[in-house]
Design an enzyme around this catalytic site. Sequence first.
Site, mmCIF file in Angstrom:
data_model
loop_
_atom_site.group_PDB
_atom_site.id
_atom_site.type_symbol
_atom_site.label_atom_id
_atom_site.label_comp_id
_atom_site.label_asym_id
_atom_site.label_seq_id
_atom_site.Cartn_x
_atom_site.Cartn_y
_atom_site.Cartn_z
ATOM 1 N N HIS A 271 0.888 -1.181 0.000
ATOM 2 C CA HIS A 271 0.000 0.000 0.000
ATOM 3 C C HIS A 271 0.921 1.225 0.000
ATOM 4 C CE1 HIS A 271 -3.525 2.320 0.541
ATOM 5 N NE2 HIS A 271 -3.889 1.995 1.772
ATOM 6 N N HIS A 319 -1.980 -2.131 -9.776
ATOM 7 C CA HIS A 319 -2.989 -1.528 -8.907
ATOM 8 C C HIS A 319 -4.250 -2.373 -8.984
ATOM 9 C CE1 HIS A 319 -5.642 1.432 -7.095
ATOM 10 N NE2 HIS A 319 -4.552 1.967 -6.610
ATOM 11 N N ASP A 376 3.080 5.658 -6.652
ATOM 12 C CA ASP A 376 4.320 5.560 -5.875
ATOM 13 C C ASP A 376 5.570 5.514 -6.740
ATOM 14 O OD1 ASP A 376 3.034 5.557 -3.408
ATOM 15 O OD2 ASP A 376 2.554 3.440 -3.588
#
Length: 458
Positions: A271, A319, A376
Amino acid sequence: MPEKNTQRGANTVARQPARFKLIDTVRKEEISLDGLQPTQGLTSIDVSPLRPTFQMNAFDPAYKSTSMGLSSKTFIDGEQGILTHGGYRIEDLTDNSNFMEVTYLLREGELPTATQLADFKQDIGENANVPPEVRDYIKSSNPKAKPMATLAAAVSTLAANTNDENPHHIIGQMSTIVANLIRRQQGKEAFLPSNPDLDFAENFLRMAFADDNGHYDANPAIVEAMDKLLILHADHEQNASTTNVRNTRSAGSTMAECIAAGVNTLSGPLHGGANQAVLEQLEMLATADTFLPLETRIERIIARAKDKDDDFRLMGFGHRVYKNRDPRAMVLKKFVDSVLAELDVDDPRLETARRVEKAAAKDEYFTSRGLYPNVDFYSGIIMSALELEPRQFTMIFAAGRVAGWEAQAEELNRDKMAIARPRQTYVGPTERPYIAIEQRGEHNGGPALEEPKELNQS
Ligand code: ACO
């Protein structure tokens, strides 16, 4: 036909009665379920009557096909790579808005007027300071300890010592806590309180980076970059941490207790913790096996990521919802060049990241599974340019995400949602008598009192 909801301002949904029919071939029964028609996105089947009316459960491990409830905050179209907050595209918000405005939008569902925004900023700014117990905790915390666990403990210390019942004050308090933990990690002595006269991002940077006399020369490019990072992390539908925050709020826990729960979930490398892991992977590419050309090193990590016998994953890729592109990654990919140029930073990891992205985009393993860079992948390079260390990245994520956590937890309260309490599909032993230890011999347990009935015999 809109469903009636008696509570003012609460979410409602259009209902399509008995749209779905399910045939139970064992009990020879027809089950009729309503469809729920969202304003955007997929139709949901209302399975809530399954247990009370038909004595059965829905089974959906990891909630891959489950809607957690009604929400009007954020919408993601994973196939098209679209993210909106209150109907506004993330690209539009990062180009034209600011974090305080987006935080207001998430809470209230509308962009604020100038007066509303000024009042909101003032309220957040004036209530961003934390009780002395939290200051003491931060000042005595181990600067080398795991940052997200330390952050969660600081938020729990706030929960233990605050009488502030206004849920949205947590947004400013969180920035004070994160910024001062960053100070602590740099070895700075003084705890800096929030200054409500400054804009949110500048105040955050000042608390994190000012000298011990509170002196900080704000660079507008850094302030703008920080503000955009906060917007990009502000909310993201029913992700793991937000779901955890909502579940905790449904139990009646305080907002600070809920946010501590969210921080602990966000910490995981699958995460929010992925942003730190991405930079570590890029570092590894730069420093390990340097006798090999970079292209070969990239081929090797791609091969490892594809190997099912190796747990290694390409961090910052993939994702649950986006299967085409993560719009936040696209914003960051464009933004990273201008930030680095503006700050006159030459980071070779950016070129490495681009090459990794290119190599994955040519590989059938990644394209067929819809694995593209997520938020990210590029955020860490920007955060490094802002002189943040990789171990601080996920804390910045949390300082932004608190806006979404708070707004969604309050939405759940407003909708008077019952305590979250899923059912399970039990596969353990059926009931059996206890066996005294001396009678167990080499066996741990005995047979069931009654053998379970085969499904097709019932
Ligand atoms: N590298 C290599 N293979 C991957 C990756 C990856 N980063 N991500 C997914 N896969 C593969 C899986 O092995 C699986 O392959 P299979 O179908 O052959 O079994 C397939 O792609 C689907 O992956 P799942 O793990 O089932 O997808 P899920 O939706 O459960 O997980 C997740 C999504 C956790 C983000 C995953 O893609 C991942 O681990 N990515 C790396 C960590 C990361 O970047 N996390 C940040 C996410 S964004 C955020 O939380 C802010």
